[in-house]
Structures are given as structure tokens and as C-alpha cells.
Design a protein around this motif. Structure first.
Motif, PDB file in Angstrom:
ATOM      1  N   LEU A  35     -59.798   3.456  -7.841  1.00  8.35           N
ATOM      2  CA  LEU A  35     -60.625   3.405  -6.643  1.00  8.35           C
ATOM      3  C   LEU A  35     -62.025   3.933  -6.926  1.00  8.35           C
ATOM      4  O   LEU A  35     -62.234   4.689  -7.885  1.00  8.35           O
ATOM      5  N   PRO A  36     -63.004   3.557  -6.115  1.00  9.61           N
ATOM      6  CA  PRO A  36     -64.361   4.093  -6.282  1.00  9.61           C
ATOM      7  C   PRO A  36     -64.358   5.618  -6.199  1.00  9.61           C
ATOM      8  O   PRO A  36     -63.594   6.207  -5.434  1.00  9.61           O
ATOM      9  N   LYS A  37     -65.234   6.253  -6.969  1.00 11.01           N
ATOM     10  CA  LYS A  37     -65.296   7.707  -6.952  1.00 11.01           C
ATOM     11  C   LYS A  37     -65.885   8.197  -5.634  1.00 11.01           C
ATOM     12  O   LYS A  37     -66.826   7.628  -5.105  1.00 11.01           O
ATOM     13  N   VAL A  38     -65.313   9.279  -5.117  1.00 11.04           N
ATOM     14  CA  VAL A  38     -65.813   9.909  -3.893  1.00 11.04           C
ATOM     15  C   VAL A  38     -65.791  11.417  -4.082  1.00 11.04           C
ATOM     16  O   VAL A  38     -65.021  11.946  -4.893  1.00 11.04           O
ATOM     17  N   THR A  39     -66.620  12.126  -3.329  1.00 10.47           N
ATOM     18  CA  THR A  39     -66.588  13.575  -3.332  1.00 10.47           C
ATOM     19  C   THR A  39     -65.608  14.054  -2.265  1.00 10.47           C
ATOM     20  O   THR A  39     -65.217  13.300  -1.367  1.00 10.47           O
ATOM     21  N   ALA A  40     -65.254  15.321  -2.354  1.00 10.99           N
ATOM     22  CA  ALA A  40     -64.361  15.897  -1.351  1.00 10.99           C
ATOM     23  C   ALA A  40     -64.993  15.828   0.034  1.00 10.99           C
ATOM     24  O   ALA A  40     -64.321  15.538   1.026  1.00 10.99           O
ATOM     25  N   GLN A  41     -66.299  16.099   0.095  1.00 13.77           N
ATOM     26  CA  GLN A  41     -66.985  16.042   1.387  1.00 13.77           C
ATOM     27  C   GLN A  41     -66.925  14.639   1.967  1.00 13.77           C
ATOM     28  O   GLN A  41     -66.672  14.456   3.170  1.00 13.77           O
TER      29      GLN A  41
END
Length: 431
Positions: A56-62
Motif C-alpha cells: 500500500l502507499p506509504k502513510v504517516t501515523a498522523q
């Protein structure tokens, strides 16, 4: 706020301003013997999702937390498996009876959602859930050949226990507010705010944000045939019984699909709730239709302000005989005789303090057994209890794998997801 694992101080300041207004005292998840999951809070520590399956595309926790907050799933149906292991002793089901019986109260109905769904606080259960916008929701608890259902249809809230053939009926003050808040979403949510789905549990954890907790994205997973990100939450504080919380978040909708809470002591999860099957199409209208079966005992709950008594019932002429009006006094809110609860400490170390106005909890054959006529109840309480002393005098600490409670001999109660030492320290500080 917890420091970010980057030098982007501008982003950290922006996130702090945006989330500061949402900080609140933590709520509690597991009821009665547990008193609730204490003060779960989150500090935004950005971490990129690891490569995994699915890719999946990278995302931050925020970003992932914001995705959960913006989730707007209005229709779904599915199956949820929920397991709760508080480490209670095996007394042939007595512990489950104590949990549900405490909420049911004298003269209550076995079909009352507030009592029946407390059974989720122990063992493994399978639920069928469905939702169609804010006005319609259904949760069914499957138990061998029997089934218990809570149905929210417009202003009507029905609880039906097929085993006892009892029905509980109440009306909400306003349509579409199953969670007690204007505009509240109802993604498979049980009426009367009883946690029953991964989202319900996740919402409890994500309500408060401060620097007592770290959170990161820890890879991806397949849950109920859906691609999901894994959000992992861990306390920064010592003295808590919470080890970690993992939330699987649907990559497309942002809906939490699985919630797992493991204790600091290790071992099996204390709470593990997850979809095994989910469908985001609109459920059939008949899913939310309910008419009390012939011969069923019907208990009418209190009519809230803004709703007329008797305005929301089944079809004319369909009401069975034996309808009872009203819940026992003190059914909702704090039990009669309890002083107002207050919270001390912060974050994961929050402790709820209340005054029972009594003399503590009796123990032994001359105490609980004599008062209730049930020696098993005394045995159950004593099996959890550990006598302690301090500046506060003396008392008993009742322990589970998550929530501990100190009841002093003068009737004070200190409870939270903290260690026994933390409870004793809090009681000493109060004297």
C-alpha cells in the motif's frame, strides 16, 4: 506533544494546534469488574508504513489517524469475532453472570442492551452487525441456538432475547443519534454506546491526544478480505498494565477492521475484536424491522426528554401482553449511593476515584456469602482480592490482566489500567 521522529517542527506545531481542542479525560471500555479501559492516549509519532503484503502507499501515523476520523461509512453488514480475556477465574460462568447481573439490576429485563451486551466482557463471542445511516443499526449476539439482538430503527431501540423470549423497548430523544451525539456515525454501532465493533473500541482509544503515548504505522495486513494498515499504539509511561494496542485500518474507507489490546504482562490479548467478513453495500430494509413475538414479555424503558411516551412502538395491535413500564430507579448513570467519580493522574496512569459511601466489600462466609446467600460470589471476589495496607488504612485490591481496583475499608474505590503499587500510592496520596 510527543517529539516527531523528524525535524519538521512546523508540522508538529500545526498538528498540536489542531488536536489540542480534542484532549479529554479518557473513557473506559470494559465495564463493571473492569471499570473500563483507562486513559488511552496518543502522541503523534510519524512513522512510514513498512513494505508488506498488501503493498500500500506509504502513510504517516498522523495521516492514518486523520483517515480514521474522516471515515464516513454509512452502510455495512458483517460478522465480528470478539474475545476478552481478563484473567478472571473459571467459576462455571459466574463471572459473566456477575457482570450482566450488576447492570441488569433488580427487576430489570434480560433483554436490556445495557445488561446483555456486558457479556462481551468475558469469553469469545460472534456478532452480526449491520448499519444503514444514522437511523438504523443492528447488532446480534449469537450464542449456540439462542440469539440476542439490539435493533435501532428511527427513534425505536429494541432489545430481544430469544432464549428468555423477552423484549426491551426504549425511544431515543432524536432520530439518528445512536451514539448520543448529534451527527454521530453508526458504523455497525450498538445502540446505547456499548462497544461491539473494532471501530467502537478504536474510538475509545483515539479520543484523547497527548504526549503519554507513541503511535506508529507498522506494516500492512489483510483483514476480512480487505487491505489494511496496522496502527500500533504503546504507552510511554511506566506503571500501566497496557502493553500495546494494534488497530487494523481499512485502506480504502478508513474504518477500523480489527482491534487488539495486549497487556504489559504479556500473553494472550485482553481484547481482540475483528471483522471476519464485511460488506459495504446497503443492507435490506427488513434487517431493521422488528415486531415483538407473540407471548413475549416486553419491558418499556424510560422515555427520554423530547420523546412522547408510547409514541414509538410496534405496529398497532402487535404489542404482546405483559408489558412492563420503566427501568428500575438508578438504572442509568451512577448507582444509587455512589459519590461523584473523579479522575486523578494523567494518560495511561489515570485512576478513577469514587466514594461508595459504604464500608468496603465484605469477604468470606460471613461477608459476601452471608449478604448474598451465595458462597460462590464470596469465592469469586476473594480469588481476585489481595489485602493491602497504607496511610489510607487497609483495603483489598481486585486484579485482572488489565484493570485493577482498590477498595478501602472506608468505602473509597481507586480503579484504572495501572498496577497495584500505583493504586496504593494514589490512595496514600489522598490521605
Amino acid at each position: 506533544m510527543a517529539p516527531y521522529e523528524s525535524d519538521d517542527s512546523a508540522r508538529a506545531a500545526e498538528a498540536d494546534d489542531r488536536l489540542d481542542g480534542r484532549r479529554k479525560a479518557a473513557r473506559y471500555v470494559v465495564p463493571v469488574a473492569v471499570v473500563g479501559v483507562a486513559a488511552a492516549t496518543i502522541g503523534l509519532v510519524p512513522a512510514l508504513a513498512d513494505s508488506g503484503d498488501p503493498n500500500l502507499p506509504k502513510v504517516t501515523a498522523q495521516q492514518l489517524i486523520e483517515k480514521i476520523a474522516k471515515s464516513d461509512v454509512q452502510q455495512l453488514s458483517g460478522t465480528v469475532k470478539i474475545s476478552t480475556d481478563l484473567g478472571l477465574p473459571d467459576l462455571g460462568g459466574l463471572e459473566s453472570g456477575l457482570l450482566s447481573g450488576a447492570a441488569k439490576g433488580k427487576g430489570g429485563s434480560s433483554a436490556d442492551p445495557q445488561s446483555k451486551l456486558l457479556e462481551l466482557a468475558s469469553g469469545t463471542h460472534t456478532l452480526r452487525v449491520a448499519a444503514d445511516g444514522p437511523d438504523r443499526g443492528k447488532v446480534s449476539l449469537l450464542d449456540n441456538a439462542a440469539e440476542y439482538s439490539v435493533i435501532h430503527d428511527g427513534k425505536d431501540v429494541w432489545g430481544y432475547d430469544s432464549k428468555s423470549n423477552e423484549v426491551y423497548h426504549s425511544t431515543s430523544a432524536e432520530s439518528g443519534h445512536a451514539d448520543g451525539k448529534a451527527g454521530g456515525k453508526t458504523e455497525g454501532k450498538a445502540p446505547r454506546d456499548v462497544p461491539a465493533t473494532p471501530k467502537d473500541f478504536a474510538d475509545q482509544v483515539l479520543k484523547s491526544v497527548d504526549d503519554t503515548t507513541s503511535v506508529k504505522v507498522d506494516g500492512t495486513a489483510h483483514v476480512a478480505g480487505r487491505d489494511a494498515y496496522k496502527l500500533v499504539i504503546k504507552p510511554r509511561q511506566s506503571g500501566t498494565t497496557v502493553g500495546a494496542i494494534s488497530i487494523a485500518v481499512d485502506a480504502k474507507t478508513g474504518l477500523p477492521l480489527k482491534f487488539t489490546l495486549t497487556p504489559a504482562s504479556g500473553g494472550a490479548a485482553v481484547v481482540d475484536a475483528g471483522f471476519t467478513q464485511v460488506d459495504f453495500s446497503r443492507p435490506a430494509a427488513s434487517t431493521f424491522a422488528f415486531t415483538p413475538p407473540k407471548g413475549a414479555k416486553v419491558t418499556e424503558g424510560d422515555t427520554p426528554k423530547g420523546a412522547k411516551a408510547g409514541e414509538s412502538k410496534g405496529p398497532k395491535g402487535a404489542e404482546p401482553k405483559g408489558v412492563e413500564k420503566g427501568s428500575p430507579k438508578g438504572h442509568e448513570g451512577a448507582p444509587d449511593g455512589l459519590g461523584g467519580a473523579k479522575t486523578i493522574g494523567e494518560g495511561w496512569n489515570s485512576i478513577v476515584v469514587l466514594d461508595t459511601g459504604g464500608k468496603g466489600v465484605p469477604s468470606g462466609a460471613s461477608g459476601a456469602a452471608g449478604a448474598t446467600g451465595n458462597g460462590d460470589v464470596a469465592g469469586f471476589l476473594n480469588s481476585l482480592g489481595d489485602h493491602v495496607t497504607g496511610k489510607f488504612g487497609s483495603g483489598t485490591v481486585y486484579s485482572t490482566r488489565l484493570i485493577n481496583a482498590l477498595i478501602t475499608n472506608d468505602g473509597k474505590v481507586y480503579a484504572g489500567a495501572v498496577t497495584k503499587a500505583a493504586l496504593v500510592k494514589a490512595a496514600n496520596a489522598a490521605h
